[in-house]
Design a protein around this motif. Sequence first.
Motif, PDB file in Angstrom:
ATOM      1  N   MET A 142       0.850  -1.186   0.000  1.00 30.91           N
ATOM      2  CA  MET A 142       0.000   0.000   0.000  1.00 30.91           C
ATOM      3  C   MET A 142       0.888   1.240   0.000  1.00 30.91           C
ATOM      4  O   MET A 142       1.939   1.255   0.632  1.00 30.91           O
TER       5      MET A 142
ATOM      6  N   GLU B 115      -2.462   6.092  -0.488  1.00 25.52           N
ATOM      7  CA  GLU B 115      -3.637   5.240  -0.293  1.00 25.52           C
ATOM      8  C   GLU B 115      -4.010   5.167   1.186  1.00 25.52           C
ATOM      9  O   GLU B 115      -5.179   5.269   1.540  1.00 25.52           O
TER      10      GLU B 115
ATOM     11  N   LYS C 293      -7.538   6.402   2.980  1.00 19.08           N
ATOM     12  CA  LYS C 293      -8.380   5.448   3.714  1.00 19.08           C
ATOM     13  C   LYS C 293      -8.537   5.800   5.187  1.00 19.08           C
ATOM     14  O   LYS C 293      -9.565   5.508   5.787  1.00 19.08           O
TER      15      LYS C 293
END
Length: 70
Positions: A16, A20, A24
Amino acid sequence: MAVIVNLDLMLAKRKMSLTELSDKVGITMANLSILKNGKAKAIRFTTLEGICRVLECQPGDILEYKEDTL
């Protein structure tokens, strides 16, 4: 004594990006970068909780205590 932040290691394990994770968790890239680079003086439990939720890990996977060896 020092607390080491292993956020980059967990990001690599989860494949990741920091961007990202930022999206999130809802944390700015600047604040995540400060944390990742070990420049943070503190972290809120809600932030740590969000990171652990997204990365599916435990706080101990991100934070590590090491004694200074002089």
